[in-house]
Design a protein around this motif. Sequence first.
Motif, PDB file in Angstrom:
ATOM      1  N   VAL A 123       0.861  -1.181   0.000  1.00 24.73           N
ATOM      2  CA  VAL A 123       0.000   0.000   0.000  1.00 24.73           C
ATOM      3  C   VAL A 123       0.893   1.224   0.000  1.00 24.73           C
ATOM      4  CG1 VAL A 123      -1.997  -1.060   1.120  1.00 24.73           C
ATOM      5  CG2 VAL A 123      -0.213  -0.045   2.520  1.00 24.73           C
ATOM      6  N   ARG A 124       0.457   2.262  -0.702  1.00 20.98           N
ATOM      7  CA  ARG A 124       1.301   3.438  -0.839  1.00 20.98           C
ATOM      8  C   ARG A 124       0.433   4.660  -1.128  1.00 20.98           C
ATOM      9  NH1 ARG A 124       5.774   2.954  -5.407  1.00 20.98           N
ATOM     10  NH2 ARG A 124       5.838   0.863  -4.480  1.00 20.98           N
ATOM     11  N   TRP A 125       0.858   5.814  -0.612  1.00 23.59           N
ATOM     12  CA  TRP A 125       0.187   7.073  -0.906  1.00 23.59           C
ATOM     13  C   TRP A 125       0.822   7.716  -2.132  1.00 23.59           C
ATOM     14  CZ3 TRP A 125      -4.199   8.520   1.451  1.00 23.59           C
ATOM     15  CH2 TRP A 125      -4.504   7.936   2.682  1.00 23.59           C
ATOM     16  N   PHE A 126      -0.013   8.191  -3.047  1.00 23.43           N
ATOM     17  CA  PHE A 126       0.456   8.831  -4.269  1.00 23.43           C
ATOM     18  C   PHE A 126      -0.246  10.170  -4.457  1.00 23.43           C
ATOM     19  CE2 PHE A 126       1.300   4.400  -5.365  1.00 23.43           C
ATOM     20  CZ  PHE A 126       2.448   4.445  -6.139  1.00 23.43           C
ATOM     21  N   ALA A 127       0.504  11.197  -4.818  1.00 23.60           N
ATOM     22  CA  ALA A 127      -0.121  12.359  -5.427  1.00 23.60           C
ATOM     23  C   ALA A 127      -0.643  11.908  -6.793  1.00 23.60           C
ATOM     24  CB  ALA A 127       0.884  13.493  -5.590  1.00 23.60           C
ATOM     25  N   PRO A 128      -1.811  12.394  -7.240  1.00 16.76           N
ATOM     26  CA  PRO A 128      -2.354  11.924  -8.516  1.00 16.76           C
ATOM     27  C   PRO A 128      -1.376  12.024  -9.678  1.00 16.76           C
ATOM     28  CG  PRO A 128      -4.033  13.124  -7.328  1.00 16.76           C
ATOM     29  CD  PRO A 128      -2.758  13.284  -6.541  1.00 16.76           C
ATOM     30  N   ASP A 129      -0.700  13.157  -9.824  1.00 11.78           N
ATOM     31  CA  ASP A 129       0.262  13.306 -10.924  1.00 11.78           C
ATOM     32  C   ASP A 129       1.378  12.274 -10.822  1.00 11.78           C
ATOM     33  OD1 ASP A 129      -0.777  15.354 -12.505  1.00 11.78           O
ATOM     34  OD2 ASP A 129       0.013  16.921 -11.195  1.00 11.78           O
ATOM     35  N   ALA A 130       1.830  11.981  -9.612  1.00 10.10           N
ATOM     36  CA  ALA A 130       2.912  11.019  -9.428  1.00 10.10           C
ATOM     37  C   ALA A 130       2.463   9.616  -9.827  1.00 10.10           C
ATOM     38  CB  ALA A 130       3.388  11.027  -7.984  1.00 10.10           C
ATOM     39  N   ALA A 131       1.221   9.251  -9.507  1.00  5.56           N
ATOM     40  CA  ALA A 131       0.714   7.938  -9.885  1.00  5.56           C
ATOM     41  C   ALA A 131       0.591   7.815 -11.402  1.00  5.56           C
ATOM     42  CB  ALA A 131      -0.635   7.683  -9.222  1.00  5.56           C
ATOM     43  N   LEU A 132       0.090   8.858 -12.054  1.00  7.44           N
ATOM     44  CA  LEU A 132      -0.037   8.821 -13.518  1.00  7.44           C
ATOM     45  C   LEU A 132       1.337   8.719 -14.175  1.00  7.44           C
ATOM     46  CD1 LEU A 132      -2.809  11.524 -14.044  1.00  7.44           C
ATOM     47  CD2 LEU A 132      -3.087   9.068 -13.704  1.00  7.44           C
ATOM     48  N   ALA A 133       2.308   9.455 -13.649  1.00  5.44           N
ATOM     49  CA  ALA A 133       3.665   9.405 -14.205  1.00  5.44           C
ATOM     50  C   ALA A 133       4.283   8.033 -13.979  1.00  5.44           C
ATOM     51  CB  ALA A 133       4.531  10.491 -13.568  1.00  5.44           C
ATOM     52  N   LEU A 150      -7.935   9.348 -10.730  1.00  3.84           N
ATOM     53  CA  LEU A 150      -6.751  10.108 -10.319  1.00  3.84           C
ATOM     54  C   LEU A 150      -6.575  11.358 -11.168  1.00  3.84           C
ATOM     55  CD1 LEU A 150      -4.318   7.109  -9.777  1.00  3.84           C
ATOM     56  CD2 LEU A 150      -5.101   8.677  -7.984  1.00  3.84           C
ATOM     57  N   HIS A 151      -6.821  11.230 -12.461  1.00  5.75           N
ATOM     58  CA  HIS A 151      -6.711  12.390 -13.350  1.00  5.75           C
ATOM     59  C   HIS A 151      -7.683  13.488 -12.908  1.00  5.75           C
ATOM     60  CE1 HIS A 151      -7.157  14.796 -17.061  1.00  5.75           C
ATOM     61  NE2 HIS A 151      -5.933  14.401 -17.339  1.00  5.75           N
ATOM     62  N   GLY A 152      -8.880  13.092 -12.498  1.00  6.17           N
ATOM     63  CA  GLY A 152      -9.863  14.065 -12.051  1.00  6.17           C
ATOM     64  C   GLY A 152      -9.511  14.739 -10.736  1.00  6.17           C
ATOM     65  N   LEU A 153      -8.632  14.099  -9.953  1.00  9.02           N
ATOM     66  CA  LEU A 153      -8.213  14.664  -8.673  1.00  9.02           C
ATOM     67  C   LEU A 153      -7.003  15.581  -8.787  1.00  9.02           C
ATOM     68  CD1 LEU A 153      -8.574  11.452  -6.486  1.00  9.02           C
ATOM     69  CD2 LEU A 153      -9.994  13.507  -6.328  1.00  9.02           C
ATOM     70  N   ARG A 154      -6.407  15.663  -9.964  1.00  4.78           N
ATOM     71  CA  ARG A 154      -5.241  16.520 -10.150  1.00  4.78           C
ATOM     72  C   ARG A 154      -5.616  17.972  -9.838  1.00  4.78           C
ATOM     73  NH1 ARG A 154      -4.187  16.702 -15.645  1.00  4.78           N
ATOM     74  NH2 ARG A 154      -2.015  17.313 -15.353  1.00  4.78           N
ATOM     75  N   GLY A 155      -4.756  18.632  -9.109  1.00  3.44           N
ATOM     76  CA  GLY A 155      -4.991  20.038  -8.808  1.00  3.44           C
ATOM     77  C   GLY A 155      -5.749  20.287  -7.528  1.00  3.44           C
TER      78      GLY A 155
END
Length: 217
Positions: A123-133, A150-155
């Motif tokens: 299990v891991r915490w990701f910022a949305p942009d970091a997960a997409l990258a 995740l894309h929708g949560l960016r920003g």
Amino acid sequence: MSSAEDEDLPVAGTAVILRDGAHGVEALLMRRPDRGSFAGAWVFPGGMLEPGDRVAGAEESADAGRAALRETAEEVGLALERLVLLSCWVPPAGIPKRVRTWFFLAEDPATGAVAAEDEAVDVRWFAPDAALAANDAGEISLMPPTWRTLHGLRGAATVQEAFALAREPDPAVFRTRMEPSENGRIFYWDGDELAGGAPGARDRLVAEKPVWRYERV
């Protein structure tokens, strides 16, 4: 909510657990074992509706919320206090296992997530942009509903800003279709020209290497 042929699909609930990070909102992802459903993929906690999740006369989404709460406790050891209905995902035709899945936003109770041995490898915490990258780099594997969420949560700077994206009691409904492309697959939704929308209209995820991209026009 769904077409007639989708009415009898099995149902699941998923919890999109968020916390405030140093540089914006972060989401909890868990890596599935290399077997079974979504083998090896990084997903939000959740799972199938069980008989004990059903309440006579309740909305399907409410039953799915109970499944999301139960599965989150089983998979990552978190007792969530509040769910906010976010979206409903109807899978594309032609895949081996089709499940209608309700997604809910939830705030991290800050008690520490622990992967259940039989349910998650990590299990891991990701910022949305970091997960997409990380998905583009081949470091993790995301499923289209996870990617799109995740894309929708960016920003979103805070959990409360992310909660404002939800549209209770009328969640976004994503009836997913897919077709092959030259270098991968295209997943698209109502409104896209491939789904009968206006010429040039786009609401699709182009899942191609090296970089997945979302198109909406």
